[in-house]
Write an enzyme that holds these catalytic residues in place. Structure first.
Site, PDB file in Angstrom:
ATOM      1  CG  ASP A  52      -1.971  -1.061   1.369  1.00 33.21           C
ATOM      2  OD1 ASP A  52      -1.868  -1.638   0.262  1.00 33.21           O
ATOM      3  OD2 ASP A  52      -3.049  -0.807   2.047  1.00 33.21           O
ATOM      4  CG  ASP A  53       0.226   3.661   2.118  1.00 38.34           C
ATOM      5  OD1 ASP A  53      -1.213   3.660   1.730  1.00 38.34           O
ATOM      6  OD2 ASP A  53       0.221   3.740   3.524  1.00 38.34           O
ATOM      7  CG  HIS A 103      -4.486   2.642  -1.015  1.00 43.12           C
ATOM      8  ND1 HIS A 103      -5.533   2.056  -0.046  1.00 43.12           N
ATOM      9  CD2 HIS A 103      -3.368   2.903   0.006  1.00 43.12           C
ATOM     10  CE1 HIS A 103      -5.107   2.140   1.069  1.00 43.12           C
ATOM     11  NE2 HIS A 103      -4.129   2.559   1.088  1.00 43.12           N
ATOM     12  CG  HIS A 107      -3.793   7.043   2.655  1.00 41.18           C
ATOM     13  ND1 HIS A 107      -3.940   6.995   3.924  1.00 41.18           N
ATOM     14  CD2 HIS A 107      -3.431   5.710   2.333  1.00 41.18           C
ATOM     15  CE1 HIS A 107      -3.648   5.676   4.542  1.00 41.18           C
ATOM     16  NE2 HIS A 107      -3.525   5.000   3.375  1.00 41.18           N
ATOM     17  CG  HIS A 199       2.039  -0.098   4.235  1.00 43.67           C
ATOM     18  ND1 HIS A 199       2.004  -1.074   5.164  1.00 43.67           N
ATOM     19  CD2 HIS A 199       1.009   0.831   4.223  1.00 43.67           C
ATOM     20  CE1 HIS A 199       0.695  -0.851   5.813  1.00 43.67           C
ATOM     21  NE2 HIS A 199       0.203   0.191   5.177  1.00 43.67           N
TER      22      HIS A 199
END
Length: 239
Positions: A52-53, A103, A107, A199
């Site tokens: 993620d991210d 995503h 965020h 991540h």
């Protein structure tokens, strides 16, 4: 008058936040529909690593190199603003045969910001990612895992499956707990059909990279294959 004013202010804030207090989905109610996936029960020794991210110009290429070394595939849940900032990294992810997922654009958490904000965030990121993977898969991971029925319906209407993660495979690598802690958590909890939360962006991900150097060879020796989420979903039973 004072209490009336406070009540009006509270209602106004709720309206501004786009129903930020809406109840989040419950797994026991939603999982049977197949619209949200936490893991996929299967007899096959397959695991989906998710990151993620990102993308990150520092850590994503290192992760890609490790995945290539072990002939492993993964899914990257990317932030739209970072995709715009690092399009060449996004292209590297796709060219290496991995999935990218939505995503959101920046965020935000739905439980704090509400449906209207998240809907806009989802759609903006959707339009960005369509430039890179215009067809399937369409995978969405809400930040923090927060999603209510309204956002779920919106996401599903665009053909997306919501992908969360196995509860026993939340590594909390974002908190930098230590390389061995991350590695031991994934290895000791590994089960067929797991979706592992990691991540590649949002901070210093050196520990995640180093942990992968331990995780990948050990689980491969145990017979596990690392697959994209889109591949893992093929093992689902028809609901």
């Amino acid at each position: 008058m004072k209490y009336l004013y406070l009540r009006i202010l509270l209602i106004s804030l709720l309206l501004i936040n786009g129903n930020a207090s809406a109840e989040m989905i419950k797994r026991r109610e939603v999982e049977p529909t197949g619209k949200v996936v936490w893991e996929v029960p299967t007899q096959n020794k397959v695991i989906a690593l998710t990151f993620d991210d990102g993308p990150s110009p520092i850590y994503t290429p290192q992760i890609l190199a490790l995945l290539r070394q072990y002939n492993a595939h993964a899914t990257f849940f990317t932030i739209g603003s970072r995709v715009n900032r690092y399009p060449h990294i996004t292209q590297q992810v796709i060219q290496a045969g991995h999935d990218i997922g939505n995503h959101t654009m920046t965020h935000p958490y739905e439980n704090r910001n509400g449906f209207d904000r998240l809907r806009t965030e989802f759609l903006n990121a959707h339009h960005v990612l369509q430039q890179y993977q215009p067809n399937q898969p369409k995978l969405f991971r809400p930040p923090g895992g927060y999603i209510d029925d309204a956002l779920l319906a919106e996401v599903n209407s665009y053909g997306y499956t919501v992908v969360l993660w196995s509860y026993h495979q939340d590594t909390r690598d974002w908190s930098s707990p230590g390389v061995q802690v991350i590695a031991n958590h994934i290895i000791s909890h590994a089960r067929n059909g797991d979706i592992v939360l990691l991540h590649d962006g949002g901070g210093n991900r050196t520990q995640t990279v180093e942990a992968l150097k331990i995780i990948l060879p050990i689980l491969q020796k145990q017979g596990y294959e690392f697959v994209r989420v889109s591949e893992l979903l093929r093992y689902r039973s028809v609901h």
